[in-house]
Design an enzyme around this catalytic site. Structure first.
Site, PDB file in Angstrom:
ATOM      1  N   LYS A  60      42.039  39.108  35.588  1.00 38.35           N
ATOM      2  CA  LYS A  60      41.879  38.528  37.070  1.00 38.35           C
ATOM      3  C   LYS A  60      43.274  38.306  37.674  1.00 38.35           C
ATOM      4  O   LYS A  60      44.056  37.457  37.354  1.00 38.35           O
ATOM      5  CB  LYS A  60      40.927  37.437  37.410  1.00 38.35           C
ATOM      6  CG  LYS A  60      40.352  37.357  38.661  1.00 38.35           C
ATOM      7  CD  LYS A  60      39.208  36.252  38.476  1.00 38.35           C
ATOM      8  CE  LYS A  60      38.378  36.034  39.848  1.00 38.35           C
ATOM      9  NZ  LYS A  60      37.846  35.040  39.683  1.00 38.35           N
TER      10      LYS A  60
HETATM   11  C1  E4P Z   1      35.695  34.447  42.583  1.00 38.99           C
HETATM   12  O1  E4P Z   1      35.750  35.351  41.458  1.00 38.99           O
HETATM   13  C2  E4P Z   1      35.898  33.021  42.627  1.00 38.99           C
HETATM   14  O2  E4P Z   1      35.758  32.562  41.242  1.00 38.99           O
HETATM   15  C3  E4P Z   1      34.741  32.420  43.416  1.00 38.99           C
HETATM   16  O3  E4P Z   1      33.489  33.345  43.721  1.00 38.99           O
HETATM   17  C4  E4P Z   1      35.216  31.620  44.244  1.00 38.99           C
HETATM   18  O4  E4P Z   1      34.117  30.992  44.892  1.00 38.99           O
HETATM   19  P1  E4P Z   1      34.049  29.517  45.697  1.00 38.99           P
HETATM   20  O5  E4P Z   1      34.535  29.661  47.101  1.00 38.99           O
HETATM   21  O6  E4P Z   1      32.395  29.123  45.837  1.00 38.99           O
HETATM   22  O7  E4P Z   1      34.833  28.654  45.118  1.00 38.99           O
END
Ligand code: E4P
Length: 218
Positions: free
Chosen positions: A87
């Site tokens: 990522k």
């Molecule tokens: C994406 O991969 C992130 O981990 C995630 O969806 C962020 O979500 P949040 O806005 O609920 O922290």
């Protein structure tokens, strides 16, 4: 549409896996911290534990923000398990890193996408997934779902292979809207997935079926 769970909590990952609908996991440094996982060795061990539970892609985020650092960390993460997807944040060096990993055949997920332009750039750099954060856009009065629509149109116009991974999903309506538009994947908490199960008429109907059965089967 594939269902990913957005957590580093092993119990929740196992629960989603046991439900039989799980296609993968996304994590981020905040989710790892929430589970109290710290220190490089513990973090790598935790990713391995997640990979042992799930049949599918597991996104593991780099911490470095410079090109060399992202390559170093990403290669180390990718070596852990073939399910690992590196990522990478949507920053200039991140775009270069996406190209590098794409040429090496290592899967990537470009995170922190908040505009269609960012998604287009990541796709051109060869990202396997782009992660537009719909909940965080909704939080600041932008339409997160509209962004998914816009990216879907652009990717379809040019036949990009990059998958749209709708992230920051908060509730079941987000999931349904993403499915209507044709997002390839959604990632959200277990609560949003299990909320899809619920309907008051299902509960009432089942109560009545069981009561009628009990009346005639004493
Ligand atoms: C994406 O991969 C992130 O981990 C995630 O969806 C962020 O979500 P949040 O806005 O609920 O922290």
């Amino acid at each position: 549409m594939k269902f990913f769970i957005d957590t580093a909590n092993l119990k929740e990952i196992q629960e989603a896996q046991d439900l039989g609908v799980l296609d993968g996991v996304t994590t981020n440094p905040s989710l790892m911290a929430k589970e109290g996982i710290s220190g490089k060795n513990n973090i790598l061990k935790h990713y391995k534990a997640i990979c042992a539970i799930v049949d599918g892609d597991v996104s593991a985020e780099v911490i470095a923000t410079d090109y060399e650092g992202m390559i170093r960390e990403g290669e180390e993460l990718a070596e852990l398990d073939e399910k690992i997807v590196v990522k990478i944040p949507m920053i200039k060096d991140g775009v270069k890193a996406l190209r590098y990993f794409s040429e090496k055949g290592i899967k990537t997920n470009c995170t922190l996408i908040f505009s269609a332009g960012q998604a287009l750039l990541a796709a051109k750099a060869g990202a396997s997934y782009v992660s537009p954060f719909i909940g965080r856009l909704d939080d600041i009065s932008y339409d997160g779902i509209q962004l998914i629509e816009q990216i879907r149109t652009i990717f379809d116009n040019y036949g990009f292979d990059t998958e749209i991974l709708a992230a920051s999903v908060r509730h079941p309506i987000h999931i349904l809207k993403c499915a209507e538009i044709g997002a390839d994947v959604m990632t959200g908490p277990l609560s949003a997935i299990t909320a899809l199960l619920k309907h008051p008429l299902t509960d009432l109907g089942l109560e009545k079926f069981l009561a009628d059965y009990a009346k005639t089967n004493k």
